[in-house]
Design an enzyme around this catalytic site. Structure first.
Site, PDB file in Angstrom:
ATOM      1  N   ARG A  69       2.955 -41.983   4.179  1.00 45.07           N
ATOM      2  CA  ARG A  69       1.773 -42.587   3.565  1.00 45.07           C
ATOM      3  C   ARG A  69       1.492 -42.027   2.179  1.00 45.07           C
ATOM      4  O   ARG A  69       0.830 -42.691   1.370  1.00 45.07           O
ATOM      5  CB  ARG A  69       0.562 -42.455   4.497  1.00 45.07           C
ATOM      6  CG  ARG A  69       0.687 -43.337   5.731  1.00 45.07           C
ATOM      7  CD  ARG A  69      -0.515 -43.249   6.634  1.00 45.07           C
ATOM      8  NE  ARG A  69      -0.715 -41.954   7.222  1.00 45.07           N
ATOM      9  CZ  ARG A  69      -0.084 -41.488   8.311  1.00 45.07           C
ATOM     10  NH1 ARG A  69       0.795 -42.265   8.933  1.00 45.07           N
ATOM     11  NH2 ARG A  69      -0.330 -40.291   8.776  1.00 45.07           N
ATOM     12  N   GLU A 106       0.611 -28.474  14.976  1.00 42.81           N
ATOM     13  CA  GLU A 106      -0.206 -28.026  16.108  1.00 42.81           C
ATOM     14  C   GLU A 106       0.686 -27.803  17.337  1.00 42.81           C
ATOM     15  O   GLU A 106       0.542 -26.837  18.064  1.00 42.81           O
ATOM     16  CB  GLU A 106      -1.292 -29.066  16.384  1.00 42.81           C
ATOM     17  CG  GLU A 106      -2.451 -28.494  17.163  1.00 42.81           C
ATOM     18  CD  GLU A 106      -3.571 -29.504  17.325  1.00 42.81           C
ATOM     19  OE1 GLU A 106      -3.523 -30.553  16.658  1.00 42.81           O
ATOM     20  OE2 GLU A 106      -4.466 -29.239  18.136  1.00 42.81           O
TER      21      GLU A 106
END
Ligand code: AMP
Length: 183
Positions: A69, A106
């Protein structure tokens, strides 16, 4: 005579064009979906205008855009700034010799790559992505630009997720985000 230059519309509300999708791509993640903003002609131009204004005086020579993106903002930003565009991609996508950096997510790790001949030594580089979250992605990109001997003049993102300390992780680098939202 051509049309007058368009100036950023400081009142235009871009926030309402970001859609939060709960539990995507995995449970517990509130995904900030930028497609409504991309689909809105004036909002997209407005976002690019604001990023351009923030870095117009920085003499940017190359915009490093992060897959995928980041590409959507990096290309028009590079054109507006009179800079070249350099893609920073996921592993195995760039065809020539690359430098790579792994970074923590994460859950697990990720890797970014850049062509090793993509930047001149000393070139002034702006790094661009859609979202700043924990800062791991931009930190890896900053490291890659440094590996090539170029100079990071700043990072530009559309959205900054607050409370994740991403900005603190990038201390020492100018970081500009157009929209600040809770993580
Ligand atoms: P980070 O490395 O944690 O700063 O994450 C930034 C990268 O992950 C960007 O390339 C974003 O596209 C993506 N990202 C992280 N969190 C989100 C989120 N909540 N919504 C959309 N994209 C995200």
């Amino acid at each position: 005579m051509g049309a007058p230059a368009r100036h950023p519309d400081l009142d235009m509300d871009l926030d309402h064009l970001i859609r939060t999708v709960p539990d995507f791509p995995k449970p517990g993640i509130g995904f900030r979906d930028i497609t409504p903003l991309l689909a809105h002609a004036h909002a997209l131009e407005e976002a690019i205008d604001r990023m351009t204004t923030l870095f117009r005086a920085s003499h940017v020579e190359s915009v490093v855009a992060i897959e995928s993106r980041g590409f959507l903002f990096g290309a028009p930003l590079a054109i507006r700034l009179g800079a070249g565009l350099v893609p920073c991609r996921k592993p195995g996508k760039l065809p020539a010799a690359t430098r790579s950096r792994a970074y923590e997510l994460e859950y697990g790790t990720a890797t970014l790559e850049i062509h090793e001949d993509a930047l001149e030594a000393g070139a002034r580089v702006l790094i661009c992505d859609d979202v700043l979250a924990t800062g791991g992605t931009l930190e890896a990109a900053i490291g890659l630009v440094g590996d090539l001997g170029a100079t990071v003049v700043g990072c530009a993102t559309l959205i900054e997720l607050e409370g994740l300390e991403g900005r603190a992780r990038l201390r020492g680098t100018r970081v500009e985000s157009l929209l600040q939202m809770p993580a």
